[in-house]
Each structure stands twice: as C-alpha cells, then as structure tokens.
Design a protein around this motif. Structure first.
Motif, PDB file in Angstrom:
ATOM      1  N   GLN A   1      39.660  26.078  69.645  1.00  0.00           N
ATOM      2  CA  GLN A   1      38.192  26.185  70.223  1.00  0.00           C
ATOM      3  C   GLN A   1      38.704  24.257  71.025  1.00  0.00           C
ATOM      4  O   GLN A   1      38.075  24.068  72.038  1.00  0.00           O
ATOM      5  N   ASP A   2      39.015  23.562  70.050  1.00  0.00           N
ATOM      6  CA  ASP A   2      38.871  22.051  70.450  1.00  0.00           C
ATOM      7  C   ASP A   2      39.671  21.882  72.359  1.00  0.00           C
ATOM      8  O   ASP A   2      39.511  21.681  72.577  1.00  0.00           O
ATOM      9  N   VAL A   3      40.396  22.265  71.575  1.00  0.00           N
ATOM     10  CA  VAL A   3      41.757  21.859  72.159  1.00  0.00           C
ATOM     11  C   VAL A   3      41.572  23.302  74.236  1.00  0.00           C
ATOM     12  O   VAL A   3      41.478  22.162  75.473  1.00  0.00           O
ATOM     13  N   ALA A   4      40.925  23.562  73.792  1.00  0.00           N
ATOM     14  CA  ALA A   4      40.495  24.887  74.843  1.00  0.00           C
ATOM     15  C   ALA A   4      39.456  24.091  75.870  1.00  0.00           C
ATOM     16  O   ALA A   4      39.986  23.569  76.846  1.00  0.00           O
ATOM     17  N   THR A   5      38.535  23.205  75.033  1.00  0.00           N
ATOM     18  CA  THR A   5      37.183  22.982  75.449  1.00  0.00           C
ATOM     19  C   THR A   5      37.587  21.308  76.282  1.00  0.00           C
ATOM     20  O   THR A   5      37.036  20.818  77.048  1.00  0.00           O
ATOM     21  N   ALA A   6      38.445  20.615  75.137  1.00  0.00           N
ATOM     22  CA  ALA A   6      38.980  19.774  75.611  1.00  0.00           C
ATOM     23  C   ALA A   6      39.783  19.564  76.932  1.00  0.00           C
ATOM     24  O   ALA A   6      39.948  19.013  78.101  1.00  0.00           O
ATOM     25  N   ILE A   7      41.076  20.412  77.194  1.00  0.00           N
ATOM     26  CA  ILE A   7      41.591  21.279  78.635  1.00  0.00           C
ATOM     27  C   ILE A   7      40.354  20.774  79.539  1.00  0.00           C
ATOM     28  O   ILE A   7      40.785  20.461  80.788  1.00  0.00           O
TER      29      ILE A   7
ATOM     30  N   LEU B   1      38.065  18.777  82.084  1.00  0.00           N
ATOM     31  CA  LEU B   1      38.492  17.648  82.669  1.00  0.00           C
ATOM     32  C   LEU B   1      38.565  17.946  84.383  1.00  0.00           C
ATOM     33  O   LEU B   1      38.103  17.613  85.489  1.00  0.00           O
ATOM     34  N   ARG B   2      37.833  19.280  84.060  1.00  0.00           N
ATOM     35  CA  ARG B   2      37.393  20.109  85.612  1.00  0.00           C
ATOM     36  C   ARG B   2      35.799  19.138  86.153  1.00  0.00           C
ATOM     37  O   ARG B   2      35.706  18.397  87.046  1.00  0.00           O
TER      38      ARG B   2
ATOM     39  N   ALA C   1      47.965  10.881  85.491  1.00  0.00           N
ATOM     40  CA  ALA C   1      47.025  10.580  84.583  1.00  0.00           C
ATOM     41  C   ALA C   1      46.947  11.240  83.324  1.00  0.00           C
ATOM     42  O   ALA C   1      47.751  12.339  83.771  1.00  0.00           O
ATOM     43  N   VAL C   2      46.075  10.442  82.660  1.00  0.00           N
ATOM     44  CA  VAL C   2      46.956  11.138  81.529  1.00  0.00           C
ATOM     45  C   VAL C   2      45.789  11.264  80.067  1.00  0.00           C
ATOM     46  O   VAL C   2      44.968  11.013  80.043  1.00  0.00           O
ATOM     47  N   TRP C   3      45.402  12.661  79.728  1.00  0.00           N
ATOM     48  CA  TRP C   3      44.216  12.690  79.122  1.00  0.00           C
ATOM     49  C   TRP C   3      44.437  13.085  78.064  1.00  0.00           C
ATOM     50  O   TRP C   3      45.537  14.620  77.607  1.00  0.00           O
ATOM     51  N   ASN C   4      45.155  12.205  77.090  1.00  0.00           N
ATOM     52  CA  ASN C   4      44.837  12.000  75.847  1.00  0.00           C
ATOM     53  C   ASN C   4      44.014  12.687  74.676  1.00  0.00           C
ATOM     54  O   ASN C   4      43.218  12.397  74.637  1.00  0.00           O
ATOM     55  N   VAL C   5      44.083  14.272  73.707  1.00  0.00           N
ATOM     56  CA  VAL C   5      43.658  15.259  73.452  1.00  0.00           C
ATOM     57  C   VAL C   5      43.322  14.716  71.893  1.00  0.00           C
ATOM     58  O   VAL C   5      44.767  15.349  71.256  1.00  0.00           O
TER      59      VAL C   5
END
Length: 301
Positions: free
Chosen positions: A120-126, A129-130, A99-103
């Motif tokens: 903050q965007d990168v942190a929120t995006a990752i 996934l939860r 599964a690939v999460w393209n951010v």
C-alpha cells in the motif's frame, strides 16, 4: 589444442584484468544527495518520497519532464538501508533530464510493514505523483519504474496494479500508469523463484512479507507473475556475477512474460554483480542509464 589453450588464457587474462565487481560496502559508502523536494505521503517515518529535478528547473517555468520512479532494495528488511543510497542514482538521472521520484516504504521490522502495508505504501507513493505533477512540471504520460532487488519486485508489482482484483486490500481505482519497468536484479515470480531469493534474504522473509500463515492465496495479488499480462514492457537486468539474483532468474521471468503476451527482454551485464547496478560510477550503470533513455523515448509521442 595449443591454439585453444592460448585463446582460453587470453580470455581468462582479460577477465582477471577487469575491476572487481562492486561490493555491499561500495554501495553503502555512497554519499547522500539532497533532493529538490521531500513529500510525506503518510504519517510513518518511512512513508516518504524525495523528488529530484533536472538542473535549472524552476517553479516559474517548469518544463514537462518524464518521470523515473526509483525503488530501493534490501530484502524488504528494516536493517538494510537503501533509500539514502539510491539518492546517488536519483541525482544522476536528474542530471540526465528526468524527474526522479525516490520512494521509501515500510520494511519488515517497522510497524505496519508486510502485507498489506508495504504494498500500500508503494501504491500510495506512486499515486501521490498526481498531486506533485502540476507543481513541478511532471509529465505523467511518460513514467517508468526502476527498482533494485526487492525494489525490482515492487517496480514490477506497481506496474501490475491495474490487474489487481477488486476484493484485494491492495486494489486502488485508477492507479497511475507506468509505461515500462526496468528491474535491476529483481524477482518477478515470488512463488516460482522463492527458493533462489531465500538464500540471500532469509528463509522466512517472504512468509513474513506476504503473511502466508494467514492467507490461503498469498501470491495472487503480490507476485507480478500472477498478474500477467499487463501490457507493460519489462526489462530484466542482471550482472553476470550476481549471486543474489543470478541471470537465469531474469531469463525465466522474461519467458513467462512473453508467453503471457507482453514485451520483455533480458539484459546481462558482463563483469557486474549485484551492487554494480546501483552505483552511478560503474560501467553497468552507464548501460542501465541507456536503457532508461531508450524506454523513456519509447513513451514519447
């Protein structure tokens, strides 16, 4: 002497016979691939991520799939694309069973980008996934991050989030754990390697990104080198002909990571430059896909 000259001629001839390294145009011409799901993790147009799933995945029978978080490059600048181009890598990796999460994230030139917004965007995006994991059968015990160029830095930083000081605007409680990072021509030491990175990306880009004019310690919570050790395996990948982030930069960072006590390695790819690493039809990508498989396997219990 004659034998040495003949050997040199053979080596040079073999090098010239190889295909030219991929160009920016080759990278930009890649077709856009359609994701299986699109998730907006914030109100801004760039606060979006695409989920690519292996063929045959269904909502009725989602098998737990390891996850690759994919972060594009582009000097953190709005004028450079990257999100659409990395969809080709995402589709390739999904075809290999991940599964690939393209951010995507806000870049300099967009409202709210820079410090702290981009991070903050990168942190929120990752962490988003939860919420997606139970819907799509994502195995969050097997997550690695792969980033290219500026995205390589963000991948390294994302894996370091557990070391962020509580007073930092970038700190979040219980960040999603990343098991390993594969940085493709990325920068791990923002302060130590700023001059090398400024040549292709601009003298003032890091200053704008980190808000150095107003922050006394701008690298403390933004440079992965300042957050070591993290306990996360790091693989620094560079094309031998890369003029943007040459192999010596990755080698220096690997040494720094090892001195801090973490596992790290440098992988240099012959015949490759900056963009060969992010085009799925290149020999370089074949090698990188092998590294992804290896690091995912290392996380399998």
């Amino acid at each position: 002497m004659l034998r040495w000259m003949i050997a040199l001629a053979l080596v040079l001839g073999a090098s010239m016979a190889q295909a030219e390294p991929a160009s920016l145009d080759d990278y930009m011409r890649q077709a856009r691939h359609k994701p299986d799901a699109v998730v907006h993790y914030g109100p801004a147009p760039s606060q979006v991520a695409e989920l690519f799933l292996p063929p045959g995945t269904t909502a009725a029978k989602p098998s737990p799939r390891p996850v690759v978080v994919l972060l594009h490059g582009g000097c953190f600048l709005e004028q450079y694309q990257g999100f659409s181009q990395t969809s080709a890598l995402a589709a390739d990796l999904a075809g290999r069973g991940y599964a690939v999460w393209n951010v995507e994230y806000r870049k300099l030139g967009e409202p709210g980008a820079g410090y702290p917004g981009t991070f903050q965007d990168v942190a929120t995006a990752i962490d988003a996934l939860r919420a997606e994991a139970p819907k799509h059968g994502l195995d969050l015990t097997r997550v690695i991050a792969v980033g290219h160029s500026a995205g390589g830095h963000l991948a390294l930083w994302a894996a370091s989030r557990g070391k962020l000081p509580a007073a930092s605007p970038l700190h979040t409680p219980n960040p999603l754990k990343i098991g390993a990072v594969i940085s493709l021509a990325g920068i791990g030491d923002l302060q130590g390697q700023a001059k090398a990175w400024a040549i292709p990306c601009g003298e003032d880009t890091l200053d704008r990104l980190l808000d150095t004019a107003h922050r006394p310690h701008p690298y403390a919570d933004t440079s992965p080198a300042e957050l070591l050790p993290t306990g996360v395996k790091v693989v620094m990948v560079h094309g031998v002909f890369d003029p943007v982030m040459p192999p010596y930069t990755g080698r220096a960072y690997v040494e720094k990571v090892r001195k801090a006590g973490d596992a790290a390695e440098i992988v240099t790819i012959p015949g490759a430059a900056h963009f060969d690493l992010v085009i799925p039809t290149t020999p370089a990508w074949t090698e990188i896909a092998g590294l992804v498989a290896r690091e995912i396997k290392a996380l399998t219990h």
